[in-house]
Write an enzyme that holds these catalytic residues in place. Structure first.
Site, PDB file in Angstrom:
ATOM      1  N   CYS A  64       0.845  -1.149   0.124  1.00 12.13           N
ATOM      2  CA  CYS A  64      -0.121   0.066   0.002  1.00 12.13           C
ATOM      3  C   CYS A  64       1.250   1.382  -0.015  1.00 12.13           C
ATOM      4  O   CYS A  64       1.879   1.011  -0.495  1.00 12.13           O
ATOM      5  CB  CYS A  64      -0.959   0.107   1.199  1.00 12.13           C
ATOM      6  SG  CYS A  64      -0.096   0.019   2.858  1.00 12.13           S
ATOM      7  N   HIS A  65       0.593   2.266   0.625  1.00 12.34           N
ATOM      8  CA  HIS A  65       1.280   3.606   0.612  1.00 12.34           C
ATOM      9  C   HIS A  65       2.507   3.487   1.472  1.00 12.34           C
ATOM     10  O   HIS A  65       3.433   3.901   1.085  1.00 12.34           O
ATOM     11  CB  HIS A  65       0.151   4.554   0.852  1.00 12.34           C
ATOM     12  CG  HIS A  65       1.023   6.101   0.544  1.00 12.34           C
ATOM     13  ND1 HIS A  65       0.473   7.060   1.129  1.00 12.34           N
ATOM     14  CD2 HIS A  65       2.032   6.487  -0.020  1.00 12.34           C
ATOM     15  CE1 HIS A  65       1.093   8.246   0.577  1.00 12.34           C
ATOM     16  NE2 HIS A  65       2.104   8.014   0.121  1.00 12.34           N
TER      17      HIS A  65
END
Length: 106
Positions: A64-65
């Site tokens: 993810c981020h």
């Protein structure tokens, strides 16, 4: 369970079987991504487990981020039977800072 970005890069460069799963939103995926095999946002993952189809012997690496959502995704996958599913530590942001600065940061 997490894998550091440099370790993932080493495995990918060495041709090891890895199946990358982006668990961010579509708009984030469009901004920056790894050469992943699937995009399934975390909130949709429990209902879309049938789309998690890594080749035999491939380790599932969720990202993810910043590595928060992917920890949850890896836990969901382990509970669903993907025993070796892991999260990319620090997410795509740390990947960009330590492995490939060509991947945009946001």
């Amino acid at each position: 369970m997490e894998i550091p970005p440099k370790e993932l890069a080493r495995r990918l460069a060495g041709g090891e079987r890895v199946w990358l799963l982006d668990v961010r939103h579509e708009w984030e995926h469009q901004l920056a991504r790894l050469p992943d095999q699937a995009l399934i946002p975390l909130h949709e993952l429990p209902a879309r487990l049938d789309e998690v189809t890594p080749p035999a012997g491939a380790q599932v690496v969720c990202y993810c981020h910043h590595g928060v959502r992917s920890v949850s995704a890896a836990a969901i996958l382990r509970e669903a039977g993907f025993a070796d599913a892991v999260s990319l530590a620090g997410g795509i942001d740390l990947w960009s800072r330590t492995v490939d600065p060509a991947v945009p940061r946001y």
